[in-house]
Design an enzyme around this catalytic site. Sequence first.
Site, PDB file in Angstrom:
ATOM      1  N   VAL A 157      16.004 -17.212   1.093  1.00  0.00           N
ATOM      2  CA  VAL A 157      15.466 -17.880   0.157  1.00  0.00           C
ATOM      3  C   VAL A 157      16.314 -17.650  -1.042  1.00  0.00           C
ATOM      4  O   VAL A 157      16.259 -18.539  -2.157  1.00  0.00           O
ATOM      5  CB  VAL A 157      13.902 -17.683   0.211  1.00  0.00           C
ATOM      6  CG1 VAL A 157      13.421 -18.628  -0.722  1.00  0.00           C
ATOM      7  CG2 VAL A 157      13.232 -18.203   1.554  1.00  0.00           C
ATOM      8  N   ASP A 176      17.981  -6.534  -5.597  1.00  0.00           N
ATOM      9  CA  ASP A 176      17.803  -6.448  -4.113  1.00  0.00           C
ATOM     10  C   ASP A 176      18.063  -5.255  -3.435  1.00  0.00           C
ATOM     11  O   ASP A 176      19.220  -4.477  -3.826  1.00  0.00           O
ATOM     12  CB  ASP A 176      18.334  -7.568  -3.161  1.00  0.00           C
ATOM     13  CG  ASP A 176      17.941  -7.848  -2.072  1.00  0.00           C
ATOM     14  OD1 ASP A 176      17.255  -8.871  -1.682  1.00  0.00           O
ATOM     15  OD2 ASP A 176      17.867  -7.012  -1.010  1.00  0.00           O
ATOM     16  N   ALA A 235       7.516 -17.720  -7.000  1.00  0.00           N
ATOM     17  CA  ALA A 235       7.042 -18.711  -5.915  1.00  0.00           C
ATOM     18  C   ALA A 235       7.124 -17.643  -4.576  1.00  0.00           C
ATOM     19  O   ALA A 235       7.914 -18.031  -3.270  1.00  0.00           O
ATOM     20  CB  ALA A 235       8.020 -19.818  -5.652  1.00  0.00           C
ATOM     21  N   ARG A 237       4.877 -14.389  -3.160  1.00  0.00           N
ATOM     22  CA  ARG A 237       3.725 -13.994  -2.794  1.00  0.00           C
ATOM     23  C   ARG A 237       2.691 -13.507  -3.520  1.00  0.00           C
ATOM     24  O   ARG A 237       3.159 -12.885  -4.459  1.00  0.00           O
ATOM     25  CB  ARG A 237       3.693 -12.749  -1.449  1.00  0.00           C
ATOM     26  CG  ARG A 237       4.141 -13.302  -0.068  1.00  0.00           C
ATOM     27  CD  ARG A 237       3.009 -14.346   0.445  1.00  0.00           C
ATOM     28  NE  ARG A 237       3.449 -14.579   1.683  1.00  0.00           N
ATOM     29  CZ  ARG A 237       4.276 -16.053   2.233  1.00  0.00           C
ATOM     30  NH1 ARG A 237       4.571 -16.765   1.256  1.00  0.00           N
ATOM     31  NH2 ARG A 237       4.240 -16.217   3.525  1.00  0.00           N
ATOM     32  N   ASP A 261       3.202 -20.550  -8.193  1.00  0.00           N
ATOM     33  CA  ASP A 261       2.860 -21.314  -6.862  1.00  0.00           C
ATOM     34  C   ASP A 261       1.787 -20.575  -5.972  1.00  0.00           C
ATOM     35  O   ASP A 261       1.219 -21.083  -5.053  1.00  0.00           O
ATOM     36  CB  ASP A 261       3.996 -21.600  -6.139  1.00  0.00           C
ATOM     37  CG  ASP A 261       3.869 -22.549  -4.902  1.00  0.00           C
ATOM     38  OD1 ASP A 261       3.302 -23.691  -5.062  1.00  0.00           O
ATOM     39  OD2 ASP A 261       4.423 -21.951  -3.745  1.00  0.00           O
ATOM     40  N   GLU A 266      -6.086 -16.362  -2.692  1.00  0.00           N
ATOM     41  CA  GLU A 266      -5.985 -17.829  -2.503  1.00  0.00           C
ATOM     42  C   GLU A 266      -6.964 -18.524  -1.520  1.00  0.00           C
ATOM     43  O   GLU A 266      -7.036 -17.760  -0.459  1.00  0.00           O
ATOM     44  CB  GLU A 266      -4.591 -18.173  -1.855  1.00  0.00           C
ATOM     45  CG  GLU A 266      -3.412 -17.987  -2.828  1.00  0.00           C
ATOM     46  CD  GLU A 266      -2.037 -18.190  -2.097  1.00  0.00           C
ATOM     47  OE1 GLU A 266      -1.860 -18.602  -1.119  1.00  0.00           O
ATOM     48  OE2 GLU A 266      -1.193 -17.912  -2.801  1.00  0.00           O
ATOM     49  N   HIS A 290       0.779 -23.306  -3.746  1.00  0.00           N
ATOM     50  CA  HIS A 290       1.540 -22.700  -2.635  1.00  0.00           C
ATOM     51  C   HIS A 290       2.132 -23.684  -1.842  1.00  0.00           C
ATOM     52  O   HIS A 290       1.949 -23.488  -0.784  1.00  0.00           O
ATOM     53  CB  HIS A 290       0.421 -21.731  -1.689  1.00  0.00           C
ATOM     54  CG  HIS A 290       1.095 -20.641  -1.146  1.00  0.00           C
ATOM     55  ND1 HIS A 290       0.704 -19.586  -0.774  1.00  0.00           N
ATOM     56  CD2 HIS A 290       2.598 -20.418  -0.588  1.00  0.00           C
ATOM     57  CE1 HIS A 290       1.672 -18.935  -0.098  1.00  0.00           C
ATOM     58  NE2 HIS A 290       2.665 -19.255  -0.068  1.00  0.00           N
ATOM     59  N   ALA A 292       5.597 -24.441  -2.779  1.00  0.00           N
ATOM     60  CA  ALA A 292       7.162 -24.505  -3.150  1.00  0.00           C
ATOM     61  C   ALA A 292       7.962 -24.728  -2.080  1.00  0.00           C
ATOM     62  O   ALA A 292       8.953 -25.302  -2.042  1.00  0.00           O
ATOM     63  CB  ALA A 292       7.422 -23.045  -3.747  1.00  0.00           C
TER      64      ALA A 292
END
Length: 325
Positions: A157, A176, A235, A237, A261, A266, A290, A292
């Site tokens: 992603v 990363d 976008a 978690r 998002d 939630e 949520h 995206a």
Amino acid sequence: MSFDVLCLRPEIDFTRVGVTPPVALTIAYRRPDDPALAGLIKEARALVIPAVGGKISGTLFENSNLKLVQITGAGVDRLDEAAMKKLGIAVANVPGGSNSAVAEYAVGCAIVLLRRLTWSDMEIREANYVSFRGRMVADNLPGLEGLTVGVVGMGTVGFAVAQAFHRFGCGIVYCDPTPRDAAAATIGANALPLEELLKISDIVSLHVPLLPQTRSLIGARQLGMMKPGAVLIQASRGGIVNEAALAAHLNSNHLGGAAVDVYSVEPPDTDNPLFALEGEAAHRVLFTPHVAGVTRQSAATLFREAWANVERVLLKGEEPLNRVG
């Protein structure tokens, strides 16, 4: 009642995007809050669930005949990973199906925030056309070309997001823990430690899973490192960003904006500090529910691959693809 698959989303979710669930399997569709859920799970051979929703207790799967829990998305944090491994129930997801949708979302939100499009819409509705246009011109608002975008999490992603910004002429840096040199080289992206990325990025886009080491990854200290006027795209978690700290940095005018998002809870609680923003700070945040990665095209891809995996396991007796547990 006898069935092969228990599905915790309505059949219309699939058919409205042109996906027909496998006719060779008997499927029972139920709501996630069905009071008979525990018993139904024990009868099924496979369980199909959305990636988004409340936590599902591992005790529900005890003494069941389940061979597979298939998630119709990438996120696996609804499940108790240790419990599923202990019970020997395979868990599979569909990685990458929402890549294009999330990339569109990130670029679209960055443009809306940087160029104050929703903010100007409201000002015009309040008859402030002349004054706000003058302010927008005077503030020398940027477009995307030439900006530096920091992508936190360069998986499938994150890489799609990086590619999308690269096509608009942005420079890409990323953080990363896994080397991504080959992919990064195709778009001229440079790896940096998180702190360095935050210091130089005009746009920071988050695309990491929620793990113990990523919870509150972006807190008050990290937000304080970001460039004045920078934009944050959340976008990934809920729980990755400290929401109280983000609200404080929007209130102080340090950040140029944020697209949110996902939320720590939630649906989000009404006392979420981001909802208490007022005045200009409120104009610099863009809330979405949520979605995206949710488009008609992405849903069709996710659903087709999810059902193909269920068929693979139940009808062909093969191991599931994209097993994550």
